[in-house]
Design an enzyme around this catalytic site. Structure first.
Site, short mmCIF file in Angstrom:
data_model
loop_
_atom_site.label_atom_id
_atom_site.label_comp_id
_atom_site.label_asym_id
_atom_site.label_seq_id
_atom_site.Cartn_x
_atom_site.Cartn_y
_atom_site.Cartn_z
CG ASP A 473 -13.89 -4.96 -74.04
OD1 ASP A 473 -14.20 -5.77 -74.92
OD2 ASP A 473 -13.36 -3.85 -74.28
CG ASP A 543 -14.44 -1.80 -80.90
OD1 ASP A 543 -15.26 -1.54 -80.01
OD2 ASP A 543 -13.34 -2.35 -80.67
C1 DGJ Z 1 -12.84 -2.74 -77.10
C2 DGJ Z 1 -14.22 -2.20 -76.97
O1 DGJ Z 1 -15.02 -2.69 -77.97
C3 DGJ Z 1 -14.18 -0.69 -76.95
O2 DGJ Z 1 -15.47 -0.17 -76.91
C4 DGJ Z 1 -13.36 -0.24 -75.79
O3 DGJ Z 1 -14.00 -0.58 -74.59
C5 DGJ Z 1 -11.99 -0.85 -75.86
N1 DGJ Z 1 -12.03 -2.26 -75.99
C6 DGJ Z 1 -11.20 -0.51 -74.63
O4 DGJ Z 1 -9.99 -1.14 -74.61
#
Ligand code: DGJ
Length: 731
Positions: A473, A543
């Protein structure tokens, strides 16, 4: 595929021709890129010199040789061409003029390796390397062209080498330039923001410059590093279109300048804003590769060209051309609030339904119970997971599931051991305020010691257990860019060096753990680009897990990126981003068209819902090979969305049809399929259709109640808002 005669290069395969020539001053002049045309010894018929009162000429011997009036391959500013240049070099005396002239060329079979940058690969390729020389400065410019058999694409990059004692400053170095002879195009781009990435927008080209860019340190959710130039009449299934992208994950610029003679100059590469690179004696600078696709079969064909090129000639992972494990991720199920028992409960249920991989997301390390601490402390939180990551991994494996782990290696919180011990590792400008974002700071990945430090820390976890998947990430943009390790005159190298550091960490992790499947992520899809795909063959698309939002996002993403790369999960309702309630069926019907998975607590579902999930998983397992690697077609968008995938042998097709809002007393809905074999008989739900019937008459889709149905009627089927159908057609 690559021919050279009478000073003219012709790159040609089954689909495209790309033609240019050495001009009388030794520079390169562009002649044609488009549908394949017959080969000739020269293409002087395409080359036109003209006199124009306002156009500077380089020699009085030929006043019609004016760069402003010619199409060029890799032009500079300042010697007669006033348009956006492909590069700019500043010499020691402050001048910015070069005279790069043809020196020699080589035609190679295959695709040379590029060190440190993601790049295309494959044996089905021929490469043209042209070297140009600027005698005065003793600098070389090499232009690389690659053509792949069976691919309607040309891949290009450039390399600058300084062979003189005097340092030079590269002020800009684009990956490619393409001069198209007219301006009759619409530019299509993919724009958005967090949780609403890659929405399609288009507008007509006009005089002046239209551009997309990022200066955020990532390729960004704002403008994806892609644009297409389509004819106004081009549709999904017919008409001419050029598509452009970069195999790069950092700051970029893509621009189209329409000049006063209606020529459209396309350039794409590293964003020259916040960029400069100093070259000392013997040093070189290699640009990222850029991809130019041509299609005369509409946007769908353009997209399929990108998909096939990426699947076959870009992805480096062992999962290239392989279906991905069907996963469950605990993020939306638990956020930071979990322990070993609650994780195992979800994993057990997942195993019962047929899921293959459990992914432990954020919150497993340091003392991280919210997003305020511990990034950088990549060791297990033993309060939550008393048996460590290794203990949890063993238990997950014992259930018969693979185990995957989330990391965010480029970041640190102030509340972390890493920050306490190494505040100098953070990106910040001395004596200036420093922005935080999501409570976090960015590590200076332009520094090798920082990358080494994180690599060693990650190895300590990864060496202890059988981790088979990593979600990488990256949750904030870069501000106050500055590296304490770089001298003042090299500070504008920071952004490119940063992304080279990211690639370096990927290279080393992949070398040490070659079987691991990587998924890239940046607050969802803020770094969904071809550079990342080289290392991580799938990316978390957004997300936003709402099925209706995902229709728009996945539709746009499919313009460039294959379904095999699009992470798409079934999440809980009400949805956590938009609070919408959609049926479980619709959520799966949308998520099937990607790398399918789940992101919710299965223990909160009813017995009937679990049975439905089990059926969904069986369905996806049966068709995932086709969905991941078949030909994808977008059919419709609006209140009714539809898309389909057809197997390469055209014997099986899957159609997804989605209704956003229901209407009373609706019209009959029909959708015309594409990409089938006219002569094959397909069966669907017990009925037989010839391919040509499905493609010309169409297929009747039953998603709505008829006019007689209304709330008071008993046994009425719920076909209200947010409903969907998936149909399978088999030869
Ligand atoms: C952002 C990501 O896009 C989510 O899927 C998740 O992993 C969060 N970060 C976790 O902090």
């Amino acid at each position: 595929m690559i021919k050279f005669s009478e000073n003219t290069f012709h790159l040609q395969n089954e689909y495209v021709s790309y033609i240019f020539k050495i001009l009388e001053n030794g520079e390169l002049g562009h002649l044609y890129f488009g549908k394949k045309i017959s080969h000739k010894q020269n293409f002087e018929t395409m080359y036109i010199e003209r006199l124009a009162a306002s156009a500077p000429y380089q020699s009085t011997k030929n006043k019609a040789f004016a760069l402003e009036l010619l199409k060029q391959e890799y032009p500079q500013y300042g010697t007669g061409d006033f348009r956006m240049p492909a590069y700019q070099i500043e010499h020691e005396n402050g001048s910015r003029i070069c005279e790069f002239r043809y020196k020699n060329h080589e035609i190679l079979s295959g695709k040379p390796f590029i060190s440190g940058l993601p790049h295309t690969n494959g044996d089905d390729c021929e490469t043209l390397v042209i070297t140009l020389e600027d005698r005065l400065s003793n600098c070389l410019l090499t232009l690389h062209y690659h053509i792949f058999s069976g691919k309607s694409a040309i891949v290009r990059s450039s390399k600058f080498t300084n062979n003189s004692e005097n340092p030079v400053k590269l002020l800009s170095a684009m990956s490619f330039c393409l001069d198209l002879p007219d301006m009759d195009y619409e530019i299509l781009t993919l724009n958005g923001a967090w949780a609403r990435e890659r929405n399609v927008s288009s507008r007509s080209l006009s005089y002046g410059t239209t551009s997309i860019s990022s200066a955020r340190g990532t390729s960004s959710a704002t403008n994806n590093p892609f644009f297409a130039l389509k004819r106004p009449e081009t549709t999904e299934n017919q008409g001419e279109v050029y598509g452009f992208t970069l195999i790069y994950s950092g700051n970029f610029l893509g621009s189209v300048e329409v000049d006063c003679y209606d020529v459209s100059r396309v350039t794409m590469g590293i964003n020259p804003f916040e960029f400069k690179w100093i070259l000392h004696l013997g040093e070189s600078f290699q640009t990222p590769e850029g991809v130019m696709v041509y299609s005369d079969g509409g946007l769908n064909e353009m997209s399929q060209n990108f998909h096939n090129l990426f699947n076959e000639n870009l992805i480096k992972s062992p999962y290239k051309n392989k279906v991905r494990p069907l996963l469950i991720n605990n993020w939306e199920a638990t956020y930071f609030d979990f322990n070993e028992d609650s994780i195992l409960e979800i994993a057990k249920k997942a195993k019962e339904t047929g899921i293959e991989l459990f992914v432990l997301d954020d919150g497993w390390f340091g003392v991280r119970n919210d997003d305020g601490s511990s990034l950088g402390d990549w060791y297990c939180n033993l309060e939550k997971l008393p048996n460590g990551i290794a203990g949890l991994c063993e238990k997950i494996n014992a259930l018969g599931l693979k185990f995957g782990l989330w990391i965010e290696p480029e970041m640190a919180n102030v509340a972390s051991e890493l920050y306490k011990n190494h505040p100098e590792y953070i990106v910040s400008t001395p004596n200036r305020n420093r922005c935080e974002c999501r409570n976090q700071l960015v590590l200076d990945f332009s520094r090798q010691d920082v990358v080494d430090y994180i690599f060693n820390m990650l190895c300590k976890i990864l060496d202890t257990c059988n981790i088979e998947y990593i979600k990488w990430d990256m949750n904030r943009n870069i501000t106050e860019s500055y590296s304490l390790e770089l001298p003042a005159e090299r500070q504008e190298e920071f952004f490119h060096r940063y992304i080279l550091g990211v690639y370096n960490l990927y290279e080393r992790l992949i070398a040490r753990y070659p079987a691991v499947l990587f998924e890239s992520c940046a607050s969802g899809g803020a770094r969904f680009d071809a550079g990342m795909l080289y290392y991580a063959p799938q990316a978390w698309t957004s997300d936003d897990t709402d099925a209706i939002e995902r229709l728009h996002i996945q539709y746009g993403t499919s313009m460039v990126y294959p379904l095999s790369s699009m992470g798409s999960h079934v999440a809980a309702v009400p949805n956590h981003q938009v609070f919408r309630k959609t049926p479980l069926k619709t959520r799966a019907d949308v998520a099937y068209f990607g790398t399918f998975g789940y992101e919710l607590d299965l223990n909160k579902l009813t017995k009937e819902e679990i049975d439905e999930v089990t059926q969904q998983i069986l369905f996806f397992k049966e068709y995932r090979e086709l969905i991941s690697f078949g030909d994808f077609y977008r059919l419709k968008q609006g209140n009714f969305y539809s898309w389909m995938v057809v197997s390469k042998d055209k014997k099986t097709a899957i159609l997804g049809y989605y209704k956003i809002l229901a209407t009373p007393n609706p019209s009959l809905k029909k959708v015309r399929l594409v990409g089938l074999d006219s002569n094959i008989q397909y069966s669907c739900n017990g009925k037989i259709y010839f391919g040509d019937e499905l493609m010309n008459y169409g297929f009747n889709v039953n998603t709505e109640n008829t006019g007689v149905c209304s709330g008071y009627e008993k046994n009425m089927i719920d076909t209200g808002d947010f409903t969907s159908q998936v149909y399978v057609f088999k030869a």
